[in-house]
Scaffold this active site. Sequence first.
Site, PDB file in Angstrom:
ATOM      1  N   PHE A 122     -21.622  12.039 -32.267  1.00 26.84           N
ATOM      2  CA  PHE A 122     -20.713  11.192 -32.511  1.00 26.84           C
ATOM      3  C   PHE A 122     -20.795  10.091 -31.187  1.00 26.84           C
ATOM      4  CE2 PHE A 122     -18.647  14.119 -35.703  1.00 26.84           C
ATOM      5  CZ  PHE A 122     -18.289  13.101 -36.519  1.00 26.84           C
ATOM      6  N   VAL A 166     -23.828   7.713 -31.904  1.00 30.36           N
ATOM      7  CA  VAL A 166     -23.685   6.691 -32.953  1.00 30.36           C
ATOM      8  C   VAL A 166     -22.365   5.914 -32.878  1.00 30.36           C
ATOM      9  CG1 VAL A 166     -23.121   6.766 -35.464  1.00 30.36           C
ATOM     10  CG2 VAL A 166     -24.483   8.790 -34.579  1.00 30.36           C
ATOM     11  N   GLU A 167     -21.411   6.386 -32.064  1.00 31.24           N
ATOM     12  CA  GLU A 167     -20.093   5.147 -32.192  1.00 31.24           C
ATOM     13  C   GLU A 167     -20.286   4.263 -30.849  1.00 31.24           C
ATOM     14  OE1 GLU A 167     -17.818   4.753 -34.007  1.00 31.24           O
ATOM     15  OE2 GLU A 167     -17.964   6.347 -35.110  1.00 31.24           O
ATOM     16  N   SER A 168     -21.015   4.784 -29.914  1.00 30.83           N
ATOM     17  CA  SER A 168     -21.167   3.660 -28.655  1.00 30.83           C
ATOM     18  C   SER A 168     -22.329   3.909 -28.060  1.00 30.83           C
ATOM     19  CB  SER A 168     -20.056   3.869 -27.732  1.00 30.83           C
ATOM     20  OG  SER A 168     -20.140   5.087 -27.027  1.00 30.83           O
ATOM     21  N   TYR A 209     -23.208   7.701 -42.504  1.00 31.68           N
ATOM     22  CA  TYR A 209     -22.829   7.932 -41.375  1.00 31.68           C
ATOM     23  C   TYR A 209     -22.984   9.298 -40.980  1.00 31.68           C
ATOM     24  CZ  TYR A 209     -19.451   8.393 -37.505  1.00 31.68           C
ATOM     25  OH  TYR A 209     -19.011   8.759 -36.294  1.00 31.68           O
TER      26      TYR A 209
END
Length: 397
Positions: A123, A126-128, A308
């Site tokens: 996570f 993928v997020e940052s 996602y």
Amino acid sequence: MRTRRAVLALPLCLALLAAPGPARAQDGDYPGFVASLRSDATARGVSPNTFDAAFAGLRGPDPDVIARTRRQGEFSRPVWDYLVGAVSPGRIARGQAQGKRLATTLAAIEARTGVPRAIVLAFWGVESDFGASAGSLPTVRALASLAYVRHRGTLFRDELLAALQILEKGDIEPARMVGSWAGAMGQVQFLPSVYLREAVDFDGDGRRDIWRSEPDALASIAHYLRSLGWKPGLSWGYEVSLPKEFDLTRYRGPLSDFAARGVRRTDGKPLPVNGEASLFLPGGLGSPVFLITDNFEVIRGYNTSDSYALAVGHLADRLAGGPALAAPWPNGDARLDGPGLKRLQAGLAAQGLYAGEQDGRAGPKLREAVRQYQIREGLPADGYARPALLERLEGRP
Ligand code: CA
């Protein structure tokens, strides 16, 4: 070619841009907008000082933010195209290095929440991109712009009020409260309302800092997943191979039943004895087949896109040393785009098979409807929304 920033922004945009139609500027009464916001903020306990500090220097909506709301078309990409960017060799290598560096913290978070370290890392990646691309736009500026033009109704106004509540609590200074153009904040890209509910102070300094504290960011991801219903000890899913002559109409059931019917993990390991799953063929028969569990739906709770969720799950497997996907993806032409999916939803609804939103987005409800249609028509029930299916449904040769 898309830039890395745009690739990283994709999941967020998929989540936030579900509503059709670009944002439009209102009649131009920005001071009136701020005044009405001030009274709502006061009702939520936001002090005049906090409010004034948050809006210092903001004299109107940010034109760059408004322009971003109009760029919706480019965010519809095939899952295989999305996976190339989200689960790249470079990201896997960076994630494994971060996993070693933060091993103690990740082990403590896993012990407390039951969420595997690889999932938390995925996570974060993928997020940052592991905190490297968390966004630098002031969140109040972004949300005030979106709220002012009423992009997606009152959603961003509510998020803006939540952002002001965070500032009132003192967890973060206004200048450091930054993130994406759509108001997703820090290394975990939480919207303010999610932050208020789910962010965790894991390093014990008294602040929930998802911007600069890696322990806080990682623990906040795990805490959110637990709130969404993450089941400890259950994988998100597995890539599998199907035996010849497999009955696709029985696509949901106990993992042990799938094993008994000849379904095998492509990494050669045995399927677990316990748990339920359903078949997921995001590219249709002839491309990767997955068995997905309830935890796949938990990942979709963080962001509703199938692409996602698959990226997070597969990246987690790769970070834990698992192999690349075994089956090849189809060529990029064999898929319906957003408008095509919308027509498919309308056609299936007209036949009484689909009752979900006609939003042009793939997901579990559309998959179910496609399968029911395929079963009725005597087609292989892979649940994949291919162009030929739409042609058949619309009565074209
Ligand atoms: Ca902290």
